[in-house]
Design an enzyme around this catalytic site. Structure first.
Site, PDB file in Angstrom:
ATOM      1  N   ARG A 161       9.217  -1.139   3.429  1.00  0.00           N
ATOM      2  CA  ARG A 161       7.880  -0.591   3.698  1.00  0.00           C
ATOM      3  C   ARG A 161       7.490  -0.773   5.161  1.00  0.00           C
ATOM      4  NH1 ARG A 161       3.732  -2.750  -0.875  1.00  0.00           N
ATOM      5  NH2 ARG A 161       2.464  -2.997   0.987  1.00  0.00           N
ATOM      6  N   LYS A 219       1.981 -10.500  -7.138  1.00  0.00           N
ATOM      7  CA  LYS A 219       0.999  -9.905  -8.063  1.00  0.00           C
ATOM      8  C   LYS A 219       1.544  -8.653  -8.740  1.00  0.00           C
ATOM      9  CE  LYS A 219      -2.091  -8.873  -4.928  1.00  0.00           C
ATOM     10  NZ  LYS A 219      -1.478  -9.333  -3.680  1.00  0.00           N
ATOM     11  N   ARG A 226      -1.931  -8.266   7.852  1.00  0.00           N
ATOM     12  CA  ARG A 226      -2.340  -8.254   6.439  1.00  0.00           C
ATOM     13  C   ARG A 226      -2.792  -9.644   5.991  1.00  0.00           C
ATOM     14  NH1 ARG A 226       2.930  -6.042   3.943  1.00  0.00           N
ATOM     15  NH2 ARG A 226       1.879  -6.081   1.936  1.00  0.00           N
TER      16      ARG A 226
HETATM   17  P1  AMP Z   1      -0.486  -3.401  -1.275  1.00  0.00           P
HETATM   18  O1  AMP Z   1       0.559  -2.506  -1.833  1.00  0.00           O
HETATM   19  O2  AMP Z   1      -1.432  -3.909  -2.323  1.00  0.00           O
HETATM   20  O3  AMP Z   1       0.096  -4.504  -0.425  1.00  0.00           O
HETATM   21  O4  AMP Z   1      -1.394  -2.490  -0.295  1.00  0.00           O
HETATM   22  C1  AMP Z   1      -0.830  -1.853   0.822  1.00  0.00           C
HETATM   23  C2  AMP Z   1      -1.911  -1.436   1.791  1.00  0.00           C
HETATM   24  O5  AMP Z   1      -2.795  -0.502   1.160  1.00  0.00           O
HETATM   25  C3  AMP Z   1      -2.829  -2.550   2.278  1.00  0.00           C
HETATM   26  O6  AMP Z   1      -2.277  -3.288   3.351  1.00  0.00           O
HETATM   27  C4  AMP Z   1      -4.057  -1.738   2.700  1.00  0.00           C
HETATM   28  O7  AMP Z   1      -3.823  -1.039   3.913  1.00  0.00           O
HETATM   29  C5  AMP Z   1      -4.129  -0.701   1.599  1.00  0.00           C
HETATM   30  N1  AMP Z   1      -4.921  -1.191   0.445  1.00  0.00           N
HETATM   31  C6  AMP Z   1      -4.482  -1.427  -0.824  1.00  0.00           C
HETATM   32  N2  AMP Z   1      -5.480  -1.859  -1.610  1.00  0.00           N
HETATM   33  C7  AMP Z   1      -6.580  -1.909  -0.819  1.00  0.00           C
HETATM   34  C8  AMP Z   1      -7.935  -2.297  -1.045  1.00  0.00           C
HETATM   35  N3  AMP Z   1      -8.351  -2.738  -2.256  1.00  0.00           N
HETATM   36  N4  AMP Z   1      -8.798  -2.215  -0.005  1.00  0.00           N
HETATM   37  C9  AMP Z   1      -8.419  -1.767   1.206  1.00  0.00           C
HETATM   38  N5  AMP Z   1      -7.148  -1.410   1.496  1.00  0.00           N
HETATM   39  C10 AMP Z   1      -6.229  -1.470   0.489  1.00  0.00           C
END
Ligand code: AMP
Length: 216
Positions: free
Chosen positions: A160, A13, A171
């Protein structure tokens, strides 16, 4: 153009949202990036979010909703935006819908990235990221020229903390339980576009572009 990019972790994404951002000249709003920035700055929000993120759990709804609503009020969002990684729960989707309804600017398209779940862990475990925003690499599928270094700026690539197998599984569970139901939510709103997101990046980008152009 106001769009949401929806899909499991590792579906691509973020990469596709950056391409669409450049093509449509609208910002990409990634809650993951905003939260990581808050963690780096050690703000009050960052300190609260850190533990959830490192364990692979979702950050509580009210924190993420406040963060994104504030970001959407910035002037660069006036002509639209791409939401990348938000909403991730039904409560977030409902809050977003209310907020945009009040402004008379509803979501026009939700791109659902459909991928083979078996491939996701492999993609995420090997992912390495340039700390200066020059994109993502993969130790097997897209290695940098010099091991562990960004091709553009030479910085040491980052693995990460939540891209390790245990956290990835957490996740994935959060996605299955909390986020996957949003596919039906947006289908019922008549804005869902299902995209096959396996295979080459250019092909995926073309499918995303044609879905977005069909509503803009
Ligand atoms: P991402 O970079 O989108 O994979 O997000 C990394 C982490 O940030 C996720 O595993 C959650 O811990 C947190 N996170 C990001 N977006 C959200 C969201 N919309 N709701 C809750 N937690 C989020």
């Amino acid at each position: 153009m106001r769009a949401i990019f929806l899909g499991p972790p590792g579906a691509g994404k973020g990469t596709q949202a950056k391409r669409a951002r450049d093509l449509f000249s609208i910002p990409q709003l990634s809650t993951g990036d905003l939260l990581r920035q808050a963690v780096k700055e050690e703000s009050e929000l960052g300190l609260k979010a850190k533990g959830y993120m490192e364990a692979g759990h979702l950050v509580p709804d009210e924190m993420v909703i406040a963060l994104i609503v504030e970001r959407m009020q910035q002037p660069d969002c006036a002509d639209g935006f791409i939401l990348d990684g938000f909403p991730r729960t039904e409560a977030q989707a409902v809050a977003l819908e209310r907020e945009l309804e009040e402004r008379g600017t509803p979501i026009e398209a939700v791109i659902n990235f459909r991928v083979d779940p078996e491939r996701l862990v492999e993609r995420l475990v090997g992912r390495r990221i340039c700390p200066n925003g020059h994109g993502e690499y993969h130790v097997r599928f897209h290695p940098p020229r010099a091991e562990g270094r960004c091709d553009v700026c030479g910085a040491e690539l980052v693995h990460r903390p939540d891209d390790h197998e245990d956290q990835i599984r957490t996740r994935m569970r959060a996605y299955d339980q909390d986020t996957a139901p949003l596919i039906a939510f947006y289908e019922s709103r008549g804005v869902l576009h299902d995209i096959r997101a396996d295979g080459d990046m250019d092909g995926i980008a073309r499918r995303v572009e044609s879905a977005l152009k069909s509503v803009s």
